[in-house]
Design an enzyme around this catalytic site. Structure first.
Site, mmCIF file in Angstrom:
data_model
loop_
_atom_site.group_PDB
_atom_site.id
_atom_site.type_symbol
_atom_site.label_atom_id
_atom_site.label_comp_id
_atom_site.label_asym_id
_atom_site.label_seq_id
_atom_site.Cartn_x
_atom_site.Cartn_y
_atom_site.Cartn_z
ATOM 1 N N PRO A 167 0.287 -1.010 -0.080
ATOM 2 C CA PRO A 167 -0.297 -0.052 0.011
ATOM 3 C C PRO A 167 0.815 0.858 -0.064
ATOM 4 O O PRO A 167 2.263 1.074 1.048
ATOM 5 C CB PRO A 167 -0.731 0.181 1.302
ATOM 6 C CG PRO A 167 -0.173 -1.208 2.060
ATOM 7 C CD PRO A 167 0.873 -2.009 1.288
ATOM 8 N N ASN B 145 8.191 -5.663 -0.878
ATOM 9 C CA ASN B 145 7.908 -4.129 0.703
ATOM 10 C C ASN B 145 6.272 -4.223 0.773
ATOM 11 O O ASN B 145 5.497 -3.698 -0.240
ATOM 12 C CB ASN B 145 8.319 -3.006 -0.089
ATOM 13 C CG ASN B 145 8.322 -1.878 1.226
ATOM 14 O OD1 ASN B 145 7.871 -1.909 1.751
ATOM 15 N ND2 ASN B 145 8.950 -0.886 0.208
ATOM 16 N N HIS C 159 3.434 -4.623 9.773
ATOM 17 C CA HIS C 159 3.227 -4.131 10.963
ATOM 18 C C HIS C 159 1.979 -5.103 11.831
ATOM 19 O O HIS C 159 2.039 -4.563 12.614
ATOM 20 C CB HIS C 159 3.484 -2.788 11.032
ATOM 21 C CG HIS C 159 4.718 -2.088 10.703
ATOM 22 N ND1 HIS C 159 5.936 -2.381 10.772
ATOM 23 C CD2 HIS C 159 5.366 -1.093 9.100
ATOM 24 C CE1 HIS C 159 6.370 -1.117 9.922
ATOM 25 N NE2 HIS C 159 6.232 -0.462 9.499
ATOM 26 N N ASP D 170 1.057 -15.736 7.767
ATOM 27 C CA ASP D 170 0.537 -17.537 6.595
ATOM 28 C C ASP D 170 1.293 -17.383 5.551
ATOM 29 O O ASP D 170 1.601 -18.597 5.498
ATOM 30 C CB ASP D 170 -0.769 -17.242 7.635
ATOM 31 C CG ASP D 170 -1.138 -17.500 9.313
ATOM 32 O OD1 ASP D 170 0.473 -17.415 9.496
ATOM 33 O OD2 ASP D 170 -1.376 -18.005 9.795
ATOM 34 N N ILE E 268 12.180 0.737 1.730
ATOM 35 C CA ILE E 268 12.700 1.996 1.122
ATOM 36 C C ILE E 268 13.742 2.841 3.025
ATOM 37 O O ILE E 268 15.024 3.000 2.963
ATOM 38 C CB ILE E 268 11.929 3.124 0.719
ATOM 39 C CG1 ILE E 268 11.701 2.076 0.035
ATOM 40 C CG2 ILE E 268 12.722 4.161 0.801
ATOM 41 C CD1 ILE E 268 10.483 3.332 -1.058
HETATM 42 C C1 DQA Z 1 8.342 1.333 4.225
HETATM 43 C C2 DQA Z 1 8.122 1.702 6.016
HETATM 44 C C3 DQA Z 1 6.953 1.610 6.133
HETATM 45 O O1 DQA Z 1 6.539 1.147 7.910
HETATM 46 C C4 DQA Z 1 5.111 2.508 5.831
HETATM 47 O O2 DQA Z 1 4.108 1.400 5.931
HETATM 48 C C5 DQA Z 1 6.214 2.030 3.853
HETATM 49 C C6 DQA Z 1 6.842 2.001 3.326
HETATM 50 C C7 DQA Z 1 9.395 1.142 3.186
HETATM 51 O O3 DQA Z 1 9.465 1.342 2.333
HETATM 52 O O4 DQA Z 1 10.262 2.398 3.797
HETATM 53 O O5 DQA Z 1 4.762 2.059 3.508
HETATM 54 O O6 DQA Z 1 7.585 -0.263 4.209
#
Ligand code: DQA
Length: 138
Positions: free
Chosen positions: A9, A71, A77, A84, A98
Site C-alpha cells: 500500500p 515491500n 507491521h 501465514d 526504503i
Molecule cells: C516502508 C516502511 C513502512 O513502515 C511504511 O508503512 C511504508 C513504507 C518503507 O519502505 O520504508 O509504507 O515499508
C-alpha cells in the site's frame, strides 16, 4: 532467474509521497534501471494497495519464481495473513523497506513478516531493492 518485486500500500505514490523519507523518484523509472542492471534476470513487478491482492500474487508466484522481493508497506507491521502466506511458499522472500524503519516511530520497529523471510533489508532508499535482488540471487 525469475524475480518478482511486490510493493504494498501507498508505494504506487513513490516520487510524490513524503519525498523527504521515500525520495522523489517514481518506481517505474527505478524499475527500468533495475532491469538494465540485471539483464540476465527476468524482473516482474506488481503493486497493490489491497492486502488480499498481495496474498493472491504471492500465492501465484511463490511456488515457481526464484525469488520474491516484498515491500509490504504498512501491512508489514500488522498482517498475520501475509505472515501465514509467506510461510506457505517455497520461493524465498526478502523483506524490503526504503526507509530505516528502526529509526522511525516505534510501531514500525515490529515486523509481522520477518520471521518467514530469508532476510530483511531496510534503510538504503530504492537501493534496498537492488540489494535484495543480489541477496536472493546468491
Ligand atoms: C516502508 C516502511 C513502512 O513502515 C511504511 O508503512 C511504508 C513504507 C518503507 O519502505 O520504508 O509504507 O515499508
Amino acid at each position: 532467474m525469475k524475480i518478482m518485486i511486490i510493493n504494498g500500500p501507498n508505494l504506487n505514490l513513490l516520487g510524490k509521497r513524503e519525498p523527504d523519507i521515500y525520495g522523489n523518484r517514481s518506481f517505474d523509472e527505478f524499475l527500468q534501471k533495475l532491469r538494465h542492471d540485471f539483464t540476465q534476470m527476468e524482473i516482474d513487478y506488481y503493486q497493490s494497495n489491497i492486502e488480499g491482492e498481495l496474498i493472491d500474487k504471492l500465492q501465484e508466484v511463490g511456488f515457481s519464481y526464484d525469488g520474491i522481493v516484498l515491500n509490504a508497506g504498512a501491512y508489514t507491521h500488522t498482517s498475520i495473513a501475509l505472515l501465514d502466506c509467506i510461510r506457505s511458499l517455497t520461493t524465498p522472500v526478502v523483506e524490503v523497506h526504503i526507509s530505516n524503519v528502526h529509526a522511525r516511530e516505534e510501531f514500525r520497529h515490529k515486523s509481522m513478516i520477518s520471521s518467514a523471510c530469508l532476510g530483511v533489508i531496510a534503510g538504503f532508499g530504492l537501493n534496498s531493492y537492488k540489494l535484495a535482488i543480489e541477496a536472493v540471487a546468491g
